[in-house]
Design a protein around this motif. Sequence first.
Motif, PDB file in Angstrom:
ATOM      1  N   ASP A   1       0.799  -1.217   0.000  1.00 19.90           N
ATOM      2  CA  ASP A   1       0.000   0.000   0.000  1.00 19.90           C
ATOM      3  C   ASP A   1       0.838   1.275   0.000  1.00 19.90           C
ATOM      4  OD1 ASP A   1      -2.259  -1.551   0.047  1.00 19.90           O
ATOM      5  OD2 ASP A   1      -2.489  -1.481   2.208  1.00 19.90           O
ATOM      6  N   PHE A   2       2.089   1.179   0.423  1.00 22.28           N
ATOM      7  CA  PHE A   2       2.973   2.344   0.417  1.00 22.28           C
ATOM      8  C   PHE A   2       4.414   1.869   0.327  1.00 22.28           C
ATOM      9  CE2 PHE A   2       2.074   1.210   4.813  1.00 22.28           C
ATOM     10  CZ  PHE A   2       3.331   1.187   5.412  1.00 22.28           C
ATOM     11  N   ASN A   3       5.292   2.798  -0.012  1.00 23.14           N
ATOM     12  CA  ASN A   3       6.706   2.473  -0.187  1.00 23.14           C
ATOM     13  C   ASN A   3       7.441   2.647   1.135  1.00 23.14           C
ATOM     14  OD1 ASN A   3       9.655   3.548  -0.833  1.00 23.14           O
ATOM     15  ND2 ASN A   3       9.004   2.283  -2.570  1.00 23.14           N
ATOM     16  N   TRP A   4       8.204   1.602   1.540  1.00 21.38           N
ATOM     17  CA  TRP A   4       8.883   1.661   2.833  1.00 21.38           C
ATOM     18  C   TRP A   4       9.947   2.750   2.864  1.00 21.38           C
ATOM     19  CZ3 TRP A   4      13.842   1.120   4.759  1.00 21.38           C
ATOM     20  CH2 TRP A   4      13.929   1.034   6.165  1.00 21.38           C
ATOM     21  N   GLU A   5      10.651   2.962   1.774  1.00 23.41           N
ATOM     22  CA  GLU A   5      11.693   3.990   1.735  1.00 23.41           C
ATOM     23  C   GLU A   5      11.104   5.379   1.964  1.00 23.41           C
ATOM     24  OE1 GLU A   5      14.942   4.318   1.638  1.00 23.41           O
ATOM     25  OE2 GLU A   5      15.218   2.151   1.844  1.00 23.41           O
ATOM     26  N   THR A   6       9.920   5.612   1.430  1.00 21.83           N
ATOM     27  CA  THR A   6       9.247   6.894   1.652  1.00 21.83           C
ATOM     28  C   THR A   6       8.909   7.064   3.123  1.00 21.83           C
ATOM     29  OG1 THR A   6       8.297   6.803  -0.577  1.00 21.83           O
ATOM     30  CG2 THR A   6       7.267   8.314   1.008  1.00 21.83           C
ATOM     31  N   LEU A   7       8.427   5.988   3.739  1.00 17.98           N
ATOM     32  CA  LEU A   7       8.134   6.015   5.170  1.00 17.98           C
ATOM     33  C   LEU A   7       9.407   6.273   5.975  1.00 17.98           C
ATOM     34  CD1 LEU A   7       6.215   5.499   7.617  1.00 17.98           C
ATOM     35  CD2 LEU A   7       6.837   3.075   7.414  1.00 17.98           C
TER      36      LEU A   7
ATOM     37  N   TYR B   1       9.801  -6.180   2.830  1.00 19.36           N
ATOM     38  CA  TYR B   1       8.862  -5.507   3.714  1.00 19.36           C
ATOM     39  C   TYR B   1       7.449  -5.675   3.166  1.00 19.36           C
ATOM     40  CZ  TYR B   1      12.643  -2.915   6.057  1.00 19.36           C
ATOM     41  OH  TYR B   1      13.754  -2.562   6.782  1.00 19.36           O
ATOM     42  N   CYS B   2       6.507  -5.944   4.041  1.00 14.59           N
ATOM     43  CA  CYS B   2       5.090  -5.921   3.690  1.00 14.59           C
ATOM     44  C   CYS B   2       4.515  -4.642   4.300  1.00 14.59           C
ATOM     45  CB  CYS B   2       4.366  -7.137   4.251  1.00 14.59           C
ATOM     46  SG  CYS B   2       4.885  -8.695   3.512  1.00 14.59           S
ATOM     47  N   CYS B   3       4.071  -3.742   3.474  1.00 16.46           N
ATOM     48  CA  CYS B   3       3.585  -2.432   3.915  1.00 16.46           C
ATOM     49  C   CYS B   3       2.088  -2.336   3.661  1.00 16.46           C
ATOM     50  CB  CYS B   3       4.321  -1.323   3.184  1.00 16.46           C
ATOM     51  SG  CYS B   3       6.118  -1.341   3.432  1.00 16.46           S
ATOM     52  N   VAL B   4       1.321  -2.313   4.720  1.00 19.74           N
ATOM     53  CA  VAL B   4      -0.138  -2.369   4.616  1.00 19.74           C
ATOM     54  C   VAL B   4      -0.750  -1.163   5.313  1.00 19.74           C
ATOM     55  CG1 VAL B   4      -2.206  -3.663   5.225  1.00 19.74           C
ATOM     56  CG2 VAL B   4      -0.148  -4.877   4.512  1.00 19.74           C
ATOM     57  N   LYS B   5      -1.631  -0.492   4.606  1.00 21.54           N
ATOM     58  CA  LYS B   5      -2.352   0.640   5.186  1.00 21.54           C
ATOM     59  C   LYS B   5      -3.780   0.198   5.490  1.00 21.54           C
ATOM     60  CE  LYS B   5      -1.596   4.703   3.506  1.00 21.54           C
ATOM     61  NZ  LYS B   5      -1.591   5.887   2.600  1.00 21.54           N
ATOM     62  N   SER B   6      -4.179   0.365   6.749  1.00 22.83           N
ATOM     63  CA  SER B   6      -5.540   0.004   7.137  1.00 22.83           C
ATOM     64  C   SER B   6      -6.151   1.173   7.898  1.00 22.83           C
ATOM     65  CB  SER B   6      -5.544  -1.256   8.015  1.00 22.83           C
ATOM     66  OG  SER B   6      -4.730  -1.064   9.164  1.00 22.83           O
ATOM     67  N   VAL B   7      -7.441   1.073   8.162  1.00 22.23           N
ATOM     68  CA  VAL B   7      -8.163   2.160   8.821  1.00 22.23           C
ATOM     69  C   VAL B   7      -8.743   1.657  10.136  1.00 22.23           C
ATOM     70  CG1 VAL B   7     -10.078   3.810   8.644  1.00 22.23           C
ATOM     71  CG2 VAL B   7      -8.705   3.255   6.614  1.00 22.23           C
ATOM     72  N   ASN B   8      -8.506   2.398  11.192  1.00 18.70           N
ATOM     73  CA  ASN B   8      -9.077   2.085  12.495  1.00 18.70           C
ATOM     74  C   ASN B   8     -10.572   2.359  12.455  1.00 18.70           C
ATOM     75  OD1 ASN B   8     -10.007   2.392  15.275  1.00 18.70           O
ATOM     76  ND2 ASN B   8      -7.851   2.384  15.853  1.00 18.70           N
ATOM     77  N   ARG B   9     -11.370   1.326  12.662  1.00 21.13           N
ATOM     78  CA  ARG B   9     -12.822   1.476  12.553  1.00 21.13           C
ATOM     79  C   ARG B   9     -13.404   2.361  13.637  1.00 21.13           C
ATOM     80  NH1 ARG B   9     -14.679  -4.773  11.162  1.00 21.13           N
ATOM     81  NH2 ARG B   9     -13.559  -4.943   9.163  1.00 21.13           N
ATOM     82  N   ARG B  10     -12.723   2.463  14.760  1.00 22.58           N
ATOM     83  CA  ARG B  10     -13.246   3.271  15.868  1.00 22.58           C
ATOM     84  C   ARG B  10     -13.086   4.765  15.627  1.00 22.58           C
ATOM     85  NH1 ARG B  10     -11.153   0.044  21.306  1.00 22.58           N
ATOM     86  NH2 ARG B  10     -12.313  -1.912  20.921  1.00 22.58           N
TER      87      ARG B  10
ATOM     88  N   SER C   1      -5.913   6.413   9.693  1.00 12.27           N
ATOM     89  CA  SER C   1      -5.156   5.497   8.851  1.00 12.27           C
ATOM     90  C   SER C   1      -3.961   4.953   9.630  1.00 12.27           C
ATOM     91  CB  SER C   1      -4.677   6.222   7.596  1.00 12.27           C
ATOM     92  OG  SER C   1      -3.878   5.382   6.803  1.00 12.27           O
ATOM     93  N   MET C   2      -3.699   3.663   9.479  1.00 17.05           N
ATOM     94  CA  MET C   2      -2.594   3.025  10.186  1.00 17.05           C
ATOM     95  C   MET C   2      -1.659   2.381   9.169  1.00 17.05           C
ATOM     96  SD  MET C   2      -4.696   1.181  13.308  1.00 17.05           S
ATOM     97  CE  MET C   2      -5.655   0.154  12.174  1.00 17.05           C
ATOM     98  N   ARG C   3      -0.368   2.681   9.278  1.00 14.07           N
ATOM     99  CA  ARG C   3       0.616   2.105   8.367  1.00 14.07           C
ATOM    100  C   ARG C   3       1.375   0.993   9.102  1.00 14.07           C
ATOM    101  NH1 ARG C   3       3.544   7.399   5.983  1.00 14.07           N
ATOM    102  NH2 ARG C   3       3.476   7.921   8.205  1.00 14.07           N
ATOM    103  N   ARG C   4       1.110  -0.223   8.671  1.00 15.58           N
ATOM    104  CA  ARG C   4       1.735  -1.392   9.286  1.00 15.58           C
ATOM    105  C   ARG C   4       2.903  -1.867   8.425  1.00 15.58           C
ATOM    106  NH1 ARG C   4      -0.847  -3.712  13.354  1.00 15.58           N
ATOM    107  NH2 ARG C   4       1.365  -3.973  13.898  1.00 15.58           N
ATOM    108  N   VAL C   5       3.980  -2.264   9.090  1.00 11.86           N
ATOM    109  CA  VAL C   5       5.165  -2.770   8.396  1.00 11.86           C
ATOM    110  C   VAL C   5       5.556  -4.105   9.014  1.00 11.86           C
ATOM    111  CG1 VAL C   5       7.573  -2.360   7.775  1.00 11.86           C
ATOM    112  CG2 VAL C   5       5.990  -0.429   7.931  1.00 11.86           C
ATOM    113  N   TRP C   6       5.632  -5.129   8.178  1.00 13.31           N
ATOM    114  CA  TRP C   6       6.096  -6.437   8.620  1.00 13.31           C
ATOM    115  C   TRP C   6       7.221  -6.893   7.703  1.00 13.31           C
ATOM    116  CZ3 TRP C   6       0.475  -6.386   7.804  1.00 13.31           C
ATOM    117  CH2 TRP C   6      -0.226  -6.088   8.979  1.00 13.31           C
ATOM    118  N   VAL C   7       8.058  -7.783   8.213  1.00 11.60           N
ATOM    119  CA  VAL C   7       9.100  -8.399   7.395  1.00 11.60           C
ATOM    120  C   VAL C   7       8.672  -9.826   7.071  1.00 11.60           C
ATOM    121  CG1 VAL C   7      11.490  -9.183   7.282  1.00 11.60           C
ATOM    122  CG2 VAL C   7      10.951  -6.984   8.351  1.00 11.60           C
TER     123      VAL C   7
END
Length: 317
Positions: free
Chosen positions: A15-21, A290-299, A303-309
């Motif tokens: 969803d987004f580029n890790w280098e930009t983050l 890197y797995c870069c995932v953008k999700s939205v907090n329903r509450r 927007s939340m930017r999650r990063v996993w390896v």
Amino acid sequence: MSVSAAEASEYHSKDFNWETLRQEIETDPSLNYHIVPFASPQPEEQHSKDSIKAWQNFHVQHSSGKFFKERRYLLKEFPELVSCADGCKVLEVGCGNGSTALPILRGNEKIILYACDCSNETLERAKEFVAASNVASVEHRLHPFYCDFATTGFPKWLACDYCREIFSLKDQSDVREKRTHETDSWSMEERSCCVGGVDFVTLIFTLSAVPLQTMPTAIRECFSVLKPGGMLLFRDYGLYDMTMLRFEPDQRVGFREYMRSDGTRSYFFCLDTVRNLFICAGFIELEIEYCCVKSVNRRNGKSMRRVWVHGKFQKPI
């Protein structure tokens, strides 16, 4: 698209580029404390004991499936778990309440899963969680056991000293020589002292909870119980994940390592750290990203930017 397929796609999208983050974080003065060196880590022995106790308490408090959802994306990330041969053996390290074990058992009805954790209470919850799912013949395919692999290593019944020695031989002609009076199978029936090692090891959000100083030993232990050609499947917190940036300065306990209010710890990996840890243990790198995932907090709608390896590593044949 099915619900499980949709979830799998969501978890693996870019969803987004890790280098930009990275550039954004490293140029923000308010986040500078995440980057500066950390001078005085806690002694390793005390660190390990405190960490184990904290995680045991954590799992007692959060043992229901409401806290840890079934990780249905895993079979998309690691299709080898579906396509492997009948009777394939998998070691899941740090099984928690069974949120990783369940999709593996569900996705391959011929697979045998050995699942360990450092909390006996959690292992009971995992058995209950998986049993309630009505997965085919689960009672014969799931083998949970207590183990703190980072400090005591895996039990000999998983891979005895003889098998570990065989696994470590680089020249497979030496292996054939040592096994003159045996068949070509590694099965438990022929090696009655152990199950003969495993074909896969999964480290899914587990290594980050291990003290940084202990990680090399923990990974070498995983290497020792894998059969030649076996694979280690890895997924864990990545550098500059949203949860890392939420930690306050006084929660730092090491470089890229933090302590939550409940005493549990978490390390956030960059690709080079993961790569070096596994290659130094003897593994061959197959995949790492890197797995870069953008999700939205329903509450709150934020927007939340999650990063996993994500990584796959193989033991040399």
